[in-house]
Scaffold this motif. Structure first.
Motif, PDB file in Angstrom:
ATOM      1  N   MET A 105       0.809  -1.218   0.000  1.00 52.14           N
ATOM      2  CA  MET A 105       0.000   0.000   0.000  1.00 52.14           C
ATOM      3  C   MET A 105       0.843   1.268   0.000  1.00 52.14           C
ATOM      4  O   MET A 105       0.338   2.360  -0.200  1.00 52.14           O
ATOM      5  CB  MET A 105      -0.927   0.006   1.214  1.00 52.14           C
ATOM      6  N   THR A 106       2.150   1.134   0.245  1.00 52.27           N
ATOM      7  CA  THR A 106       2.999   2.324   0.251  1.00 52.27           C
ATOM      8  C   THR A 106       2.985   3.012  -1.111  1.00 52.27           C
ATOM      9  O   THR A 106       3.169   4.230  -1.196  1.00 52.27           O
ATOM     10  CB  THR A 106       4.440   1.968   0.620  1.00 52.27           C
ATOM     11  N   ALA A 107       2.758   2.241  -2.177  1.00 49.22           N
ATOM     12  CA  ALA A 107       2.740   2.838  -3.511  1.00 49.22           C
ATOM     13  C   ALA A 107       1.594   3.836  -3.653  1.00 49.22           C
ATOM     14  O   ALA A 107       1.717   4.838  -4.358  1.00 49.22           O
ATOM     15  CB  ALA A 107       2.622   1.752  -4.570  1.00 49.22           C
ATOM     16  N   THR A 108       0.478   3.603  -2.976  1.00 50.75           N
ATOM     17  CA  THR A 108      -0.671   4.505  -3.081  1.00 50.75           C
ATOM     18  C   THR A 108      -0.420   5.818  -2.348  1.00 50.75           C
ATOM     19  O   THR A 108      -1.119   6.794  -2.579  1.00 50.75           O
ATOM     20  CB  THR A 108      -1.944   3.841  -2.512  1.00 50.75           C
ATOM     21  N   ALA A 109       0.565   5.823  -1.437  1.00 49.84           N
ATOM     22  CA  ALA A 109       0.872   7.033  -0.667  1.00 49.84           C
ATOM     23  C   ALA A 109       2.140   7.719  -1.170  1.00 49.84           C
ATOM     24  O   ALA A 109       2.640   8.636  -0.520  1.00 49.84           O
ATOM     25  CB  ALA A 109       1.034   6.677   0.811  1.00 49.84           C
ATOM     26  N   ARG A 110       2.659   7.299  -2.319  1.00 44.45           N
ATOM     27  CA  ARG A 110       3.965   7.796  -2.767  1.00 44.45           C
ATOM     28  C   ARG A 110       3.953   9.289  -3.083  1.00 44.45           C
ATOM     29  O   ARG A 110       4.998   9.925  -3.066  1.00 44.45           O
ATOM     30  CB  ARG A 110       4.435   7.011  -3.993  1.00 44.45           C
ATOM     31  N   ASP A 111       2.793   9.854  -3.400  1.00 44.78           N
ATOM     32  CA  ASP A 111       2.729  11.278  -3.744  1.00 44.78           C
ATOM     33  C   ASP A 111       2.376  12.154  -2.548  1.00 44.78           C
ATOM     34  O   ASP A 111       2.126  13.350  -2.704  1.00 44.78           O
ATOM     35  CB  ASP A 111       1.703  11.501  -4.863  1.00 44.78           C
ATOM     36  N   LYS A 112       2.345  11.568  -1.349  1.00 43.22           N
ATOM     37  CA  LYS A 112       1.995  12.330  -0.150  1.00 43.22           C
ATOM     38  C   LYS A 112       3.091  12.160   0.906  1.00 43.22           C
ATOM     39  O   LYS A 112       3.801  11.154   0.915  1.00 43.22           O
ATOM     40  CB  LYS A 112       0.676  11.816   0.452  1.00 43.22           C
ATOM     41  N   PRO A 113       3.200  13.110   1.822  1.00 42.11           N
ATOM     42  CA  PRO A 113       4.086  12.904   2.974  1.00 42.11           C
ATOM     43  C   PRO A 113       3.403  12.015   4.012  1.00 42.11           C
ATOM     44  O   PRO A 113       3.093  12.445   5.131  1.00 42.11           O
ATOM     45  CB  PRO A 113       4.326  14.330   3.494  1.00 42.11           C
ATOM     46  N   VAL A 114       3.135  10.771   3.634  1.00 42.49           N
ATOM     47  CA  VAL A 114       2.438   9.821   4.503  1.00 42.49           C
ATOM     48  C   VAL A 114       3.255   8.537   4.592  1.00 42.49           C
ATOM     49  O   VAL A 114       3.640   7.962   3.569  1.00 42.49           O
ATOM     50  CB  VAL A 114       1.024   9.501   3.965  1.00 42.49           C
ATOM     51  N   THR A 115       3.537   8.079   5.796  1.00 41.80           N
ATOM     52  CA  THR A 115       4.223   6.803   5.995  1.00 41.80           C
ATOM     53  C   THR A 115       3.198   5.720   6.297  1.00 41.80           C
ATOM     54  O   THR A 115       2.204   5.958   6.985  1.00 41.80           O
ATOM     55  CB  THR A 115       5.228   6.885   7.153  1.00 41.80           C
ATOM     56  N   VAL A 116       3.456   4.529   5.785  1.00 35.49           N
ATOM     57  CA  VAL A 116       2.569   3.382   5.996  1.00 35.49           C
ATOM     58  C   VAL A 116       3.359   2.301   6.722  1.00 35.49           C
ATOM     59  O   VAL A 116       4.461   1.950   6.302  1.00 35.49           O
ATOM     60  CB  VAL A 116       2.036   2.839   4.656  1.00 35.49           C
ATOM     61  N   SER A 117       2.820   1.798   7.815  1.00 33.62           N
ATOM     62  CA  SER A 117       3.534   0.785   8.595  1.00 33.62           C
ATOM     63  C   SER A 117       2.592  -0.323   9.032  1.00 33.62           C
ATOM     64  O   SER A 117       1.361  -0.174   8.995  1.00 33.62           O
ATOM     65  CB  SER A 117       4.198   1.415   9.827  1.00 33.62           C
ATOM     66  N   CYS A 118       3.180  -1.436   9.463  1.00 33.42           N
ATOM     67  CA  CYS A 118       2.407  -2.598   9.905  1.00 33.42           C
ATOM     68  C   CYS A 118       3.097  -3.227  11.108  1.00 33.42           C
ATOM     69  O   CYS A 118       4.314  -3.432  11.096  1.00 33.42           O
ATOM     70  CB  CYS A 118       2.298  -3.612   8.766  1.00 33.42           C
ATOM     71  N   THR A 119       2.315  -3.526  12.147  1.00 37.66           N
ATOM     72  CA  THR A 119       2.840  -4.167  13.348  1.00 37.66           C
ATOM     73  C   THR A 119       2.048  -5.446  13.613  1.00 37.66           C
ATOM     74  O   THR A 119       0.834  -5.401  13.766  1.00 37.66           O
ATOM     75  CB  THR A 119       2.731  -3.233  14.571  1.00 37.66           C
ATOM     76  N   VAL A 120       2.770  -6.571  13.653  1.00 38.23           N
ATOM     77  CA  VAL A 120       2.142  -7.875  13.883  1.00 38.23           C
ATOM     78  C   VAL A 120       2.870  -8.556  15.042  1.00 38.23           C
ATOM     79  O   VAL A 120       4.105  -8.607  15.064  1.00 38.23           O
ATOM     80  CB  VAL A 120       2.221  -8.767  12.623  1.00 38.23           C
ATOM     81  N   PRO A 121       2.147  -9.094  16.039  1.00 35.34           N
ATOM     82  CA  PRO A 121       2.799  -9.746  17.182  1.00 35.34           C
ATOM     83  C   PRO A 121       3.643 -10.947  16.750  1.00 35.34           C
ATOM     84  O   PRO A 121       3.240 -11.729  15.890  1.00 35.34           O
ATOM     85  CB  PRO A 121       1.616 -10.201  18.054  1.00 35.34           C
ATOM     86  N   ARG A 122       4.806 -11.070  17.351  1.00 36.41           N
ATOM     87  CA  ARG A 122       5.680 -12.191  16.994  1.00 36.41           C
ATOM     88  C   ARG A 122       5.097 -13.540  17.403  1.00 36.41           C
ATOM     89  O   ARG A 122       5.435 -14.564  16.828  1.00 36.41           O
ATOM     90  CB  ARG A 122       7.046 -12.013  17.676  1.00 36.41           C
ATOM     91  N   GLN A 123       4.243 -13.535  18.420  1.00 37.22           N
ATOM     92  CA  GLN A 123       3.720 -14.805  18.917  1.00 37.22           C
ATOM     93  C   GLN A 123       2.620 -15.395  18.032  1.00 37.22           C
ATOM     94  O   GLN A 123       2.156 -16.501  18.287  1.00 37.22           O
ATOM     95  CB  GLN A 123       3.203 -14.660  20.349  1.00 37.22           C
ATOM     96  N   LEU A 124       2.196 -14.669  17.016  1.00 37.88           N
ATOM     97  CA  LEU A 124       1.172 -15.219  16.132  1.00 37.88           C
ATOM     98  C   LEU A 124       1.708 -16.436  15.390  1.00 37.88           C
ATOM     99  O   LEU A 124       2.857 -16.432  14.941  1.00 37.88           O
ATOM    100  CB  LEU A 124       0.723 -14.176  15.108  1.00 37.88           C
ATOM    101  N   PRO A 125       0.892 -17.480  15.233  1.00 36.55           N
ATOM    102  CA  PRO A 125       1.324 -18.629  14.420  1.00 36.55           C
ATOM    103  C   PRO A 125       1.601 -18.195  12.987  1.00 36.55           C
ATOM    104  O   PRO A 125       1.002 -17.243  12.485  1.00 36.55           O
ATOM    105  CB  PRO A 125       0.109 -19.574  14.481  1.00 36.55           C
ATOM    106  N   LYS A 126       2.512 -18.876  12.325  1.00 34.08           N
ATOM    107  CA  LYS A 126       2.808 -18.539  10.937  1.00 34.08           C
ATOM    108  C   LYS A 126       1.689 -18.951  10.007  1.00 34.08           C
ATOM    109  O   LYS A 126       1.532 -18.407   8.921  1.00 34.08           O
ATOM    110  CB  LYS A 126       4.118 -19.213  10.505  1.00 34.08           C
ATOM    111  N   ARG A 127       0.892 -19.946  10.417  1.00 26.19           N
ATOM    112  CA  ARG A 127      -0.190 -20.430   9.576  1.00 26.19           C
ATOM    113  C   ARG A 127      -1.472 -20.491  10.389  1.00 26.19           C
ATOM    114  O   ARG A 127      -1.485 -20.995  11.505  1.00 26.19           O
ATOM    115  CB  ARG A 127       0.130 -21.825   9.013  1.00 26.19           C
ATOM    116  N   MET A 128      -2.559 -19.938   9.812  1.00 24.86           N
ATOM    117  CA  MET A 128      -3.875 -20.029  10.423  1.00 24.86           C
ATOM    118  C   MET A 128      -4.886 -20.317   9.327  1.00 24.86           C
ATOM    119  O   MET A 128      -4.614 -20.095   8.139  1.00 24.86           O
ATOM    120  CB  MET A 128      -4.229 -18.738  11.164  1.00 24.86           C
TER     121      MET A 128
END
Length: 293
Positions: free
Chosen positions: A1-24
């Motif tokens: 989604m960072t590509a959709t914000a490339r023309d703005k001064p907007v940062t896009v980030s994602c935080t996911v807990p490490r304890q989540l299983p890799k597969r659900m």
């Protein structure tokens, strides 16, 4: 989604807990659609600052986890007396925002519908002029332990992917350009020139991904997508990701594509990098590095 914000001064980030299983266990196509809709909406209404996706655990049992997906932005925000209606079809908090930012608000109605179909809830917190938090929760089963899928080896002959893609496009030049790009990404590509042929092709076999032009003879891409979705519900029980590939870039065009049953939206002319990101996003398979091009 960072590509959709490339023309703005907007940062896009994602935080996911490490304890989540890799597969659900869940519906990856619908989950991606929920996240894409909320993130796209947040970027659209945020002129500067940040858009953050946070995933947290609400409940954890031996067999399943209840997760909260929250998209926070520093955008224009919503007045308190308008919060109750933002998930209604074709509703936006302020008509002036439609003129300035585009869109009809249909994406939020789709988020609510899909979340409830999967047994979850949606909500929003916002302050006018300060930003918003849109969230949904889902309960996903923990997948049984299994070896990770083996990715095909990279070779100069096949580009390293067995992804089977349908390209529905009536312009011969666009056909050749996009088909060549997809082949360089390692995709096996079938090409059709009208919407009815696209519908017939998806009835004959299951594709990993469909790129659908919106304006074609015989049957346009909107109607073709609606027919494909109807046939999937009646016979196959599976949902093939469909991405609009269109020159339309006016306010409301993306929402019209989503309303017809498409999962994503790309405008022409499309670059190799954007096409590669779409293939990876909707198939979960990596593509050859751009240096190979």
């Amino acid at each position: 989604m960072t590509a959709t914000a490339r023309d703005k001064p907007v940062t896009v980030s994602c935080t996911v807990p490490r304890q989540l299983p890799k597969r659900m266990e869940g519906d990856p196509v619908r989950l991606r659609q929920l996240l894409v809709n909320l993130l796209h909406n947040a970027v659209k209404f945020t002129e500067r600052g940040s858009v953050d996706l946070d995933v947290t655990t609400l409940d954890n049992t031996p067999d399943a986890m209840r997760l909260l997906f929250a998209v926070r932005d520093t955008g224009i925000g919503i007045a308190e007396d308008q919060l109750d209606s933002v998930f209604d079809t074709f509703t936006q908090a302020d008509a002036s925002s439609t003129r300035r930012h585009g869109g009809s608000g249909l994406g939020l109605a789709i988020v609510k519908e899909l979340t409830e179909l999967m047994g979850g809830q949606v909500g929003v917190e916002s302050r006018l002029g300060e930003g918003s938090i849109f969230w949904f929760d889902l309960t996903l089963k923990k997948a049984a332990d299994a070896p990770a899928p083996i990715e095909p080896a990279m070779t100069d002959d096949d580009g390293g992917l067995s992804t089977h893609v349908l390209l529905a496009e009536d312009d011969l030049v666009n056909q050749m350009v996009v088909e060549e790009m997809l082949k360089r990404l390692g995709c096996v590509v079938d090409v059709v020139s009208d919407g009815d042929a696209a519908r017939a092709a998806t009835a004959r076999r299951r594709y990993d991904l469909v790129f659908m032009d919106c304006h074609m003879p015989v049957m346009d891409g909107y109607e073709a997508t609606r027919r494909i979705r109807e046939e999937e519900e009646q016979t196959r029980g599976t949902r093939t990701p469909i991405i609009a590939l269109t020159a339309d870039a006016l306010a409301g065009d993306r929402e019209r594509c989503i309303e017809s049953g498409m999962d994503d939206y790309m405008t022409k002319p499309v670059s190799g990098a954007v096409l590669a990101a779409a293939v990876e996003r909707w198939t979960g398979r990596r593509t050859p590095p751009l240096s190979r091009w």
